[in-house]
Design an enzyme around this catalytic site. Sequence first.
Site, PDB file in Angstrom:
ATOM      1  CB  SER A   1      38.014  41.442  39.001  1.00  0.00           C
ATOM      2  OG  SER A   1      37.235  42.214  38.111  1.00  0.00           O
TER       3      SER A   1
ATOM      4  CG  ASP B   1      35.997  45.777  38.929  1.00  0.00           C
ATOM      5  OD1 ASP B   1      36.542  46.554  39.731  1.00  0.00           O
ATOM      6  OD2 ASP B   1      36.489  44.687  38.589  1.00  0.00           O
TER       7      ASP B   1
ATOM      8  CG  HIS C   1      36.910  49.098  42.499  1.00  0.00           C
ATOM      9  ND1 HIS C   1      37.878  48.699  41.598  1.00  0.00           N
ATOM     10  CD2 HIS C   1      37.152  50.411  42.731  1.00  0.00           C
ATOM     11  CE1 HIS C   1      38.663  49.721  41.298  1.00  0.00           C
ATOM     12  NE2 HIS C   1      38.239  50.780  41.968  1.00  0.00           N
TER      13      HIS C   1
ATOM     14  CG  MET D   1      36.551  52.102  39.225  1.00  0.00           C
ATOM     15  SD  MET D   1      37.108  50.717  38.217  1.00  0.00           S
ATOM     16  CE  MET D   1      35.974  49.464  38.788  1.00  0.00           C
TER      17      MET D   1
ATOM     18  CG  MET E   1      43.015  51.821  41.299  1.00  0.00           C
ATOM     19  SD  MET E   1      42.043  50.295  41.211  1.00  0.00           S
ATOM     20  CE  MET E   1      42.318  49.781  39.512  1.00  0.00           C
TER      21      MET E   1
ATOM     22  CG  PHE F   1      39.306  48.954  29.602  1.00  0.00           C
ATOM     23  CD1 PHE F   1      38.124  48.748  28.906  1.00  0.00           C
ATOM     24  CD2 PHE F   1      39.847  50.236  29.636  1.00  0.00           C
ATOM     25  CE1 PHE F   1      37.497  49.799  28.231  1.00  0.00           C
ATOM     26  CE2 PHE F   1      39.228  51.287  28.977  1.00  0.00           C
ATOM     27  CZ  PHE F   1      38.057  51.073  28.260  1.00  0.00           C
ATOM     28  N   GLY F   2      39.662  45.278  32.221  1.00  0.00           N
ATOM     29  CA  GLY F   2      40.432  44.130  32.676  1.00  0.00           C
ATOM     30  C   GLY F   2      41.564  43.863  31.696  1.00  0.00           C
TER      31      GLY F   2
ATOM     32  CG  ASP G   1      41.459  46.142  41.016  1.00  0.00           C
ATOM     33  OD1 ASP G   1      41.634  45.243  40.179  1.00  0.00           O
ATOM     34  OD2 ASP G   1      40.421  46.834  41.086  1.00  0.00           O
ATOM     35  N   GLY G   2      44.599  45.249  39.465  1.00  0.00           N
ATOM     36  CA  GLY G   2      45.022  45.575  38.103  1.00  0.00           C
ATOM     37  C   GLY G   2      46.297  44.853  37.719  1.00  0.00           C
ATOM     38  N   GLY G   3      46.197  43.941  36.771  1.00  0.00           N
ATOM     39  CA  GLY G   3      47.375  43.243  36.276  1.00  0.00           C
ATOM     40  C   GLY G   3      48.017  42.313  37.288  1.00  0.00           C
TER      41      GLY G   3
ATOM     42  CB  SER H   1      42.427  38.833  32.557  1.00  0.00           C
ATOM     43  OG  SER H   1      43.455  39.647  33.081  1.00  0.00           O
TER      44      SER H   1
HETATM   45  C1  DX5 Z   1      40.126  47.661  36.521  1.00  0.00           C
HETATM   46  C2  DX5 Z   1      39.235  46.947  37.526  1.00  0.00           C
HETATM   47  C3  DX5 Z   1      39.854  45.677  37.934  1.00  0.00           C
HETATM   48  C4  DX5 Z   1      39.997  44.700  36.778  1.00  0.00           C
HETATM   49  C5  DX5 Z   1      41.155  43.805  37.057  1.00  0.00           C
HETATM   50  O1  DX5 Z   1      39.488  48.791  36.093  1.00  0.00           O
HETATM   51  O2  DX5 Z   1      39.064  47.749  38.676  1.00  0.00           O
HETATM   52  O3  DX5 Z   1      39.187  45.103  39.040  1.00  0.00           O
HETATM   53  O4  DX5 Z   1      38.861  43.945  36.567  1.00  0.00           O
HETATM   54  O5  DX5 Z   1      41.344  42.984  35.961  1.00  0.00           O
HETATM   55  P1  DX5 Z   1      42.765  42.330  35.664  1.00  0.00           P
HETATM   56  O6  DX5 Z   1      43.103  41.458  36.829  1.00  0.00           O
HETATM   57  O7  DX5 Z   1      42.511  41.571  34.407  1.00  0.00           O
HETATM   58  O8  DX5 Z   1      43.738  43.455  35.489  1.00  0.00           O
HETATM   59 ZN    ZN Z   2      38.417  46.711  40.578  1.00  0.00          ZN
END
Ligand code: DX5
Ligand code: ZN
Length: 220
Positions: free
Chosen positions: A9, A36, A67, A69, A138, A144-145, A176-178, A199
């Site tokens: 990402s 994103d 993606h 959003m 998700m 947010f990352g 996607d996410g964490g 991240s």
């Molecule tokens: C969250 C985004 C993700 C995000 C993932 O809103 O859609 O793509 O950048 O970041 P990490 O891997 O740090 O959770």
């Molecule tokens: Zn994403």
Amino acid sequence: TAPFILSPSLLSADFSRLADELAALAAAGLTWAHLDVMDGLFVPNITFGPPVIAALRRVSSLYFDTHLMIERPERYLAAFRDAGADLICVHAEATVHLERTVAEIRRLGAAPAVALNPATHLSAVEYLLPELDMVLIMTVNPGFGGQSFLPFCLEKVRTLSAMRRERGLSFRIQVDGGVTPGNTAALVAAGADVLVSGSAFFGHPPYKERLDVFHAAAAT
Ligand code: DX5
Ligand code: ZN
């Protein structure tokens, strides 16, 4: 374990050097880049839109996993496709006529995908599965990352993977996410084929070695 694609990402990349970052990803053997797009309305954050993607398209041949959003993404599908998006993922929660939106992405020549927020049930996308190239589960609330993985989402991945098998379908399942090396094995075992990492990827250069860490984690 099954092979998977890591889609980094760019949200966690250095925004002042995006062209260099894309080149570094390609040099490290990555094939996808997760873009994103946030509108400050569907999610409480704003990132970038078609002009930035178009500029990146001129310097990269990575697969642009886009993606969206954004509220009512149907308004901007042609703009994102023209900018060079290869895959366009819309949120089921953001568009009223989801089938029409998906058909339009296909008509524009991009790969259609639908994303589900953590609280959205799989039934929101069930009838459309044969029309999709990918479903994004998700694993954090988007915006947010760097947020923590929500463990209850693993069960959704498992259920969706079973549905895919039972119905003989071949759409990809993305998470996607964490996502970290620590939960990679569980996600792949649950049926995820495409892992997005922000991240936990960009924070740990060099990228080739980091990709190897994710692959090694999946094998454990
Ligand atoms: C969250 C985004 C993700 C995000 C993932 O809103 O859609 O793509 O950048 O970041 P990490 O891997 O740090 O959770
Ligand atoms: Zn994403």
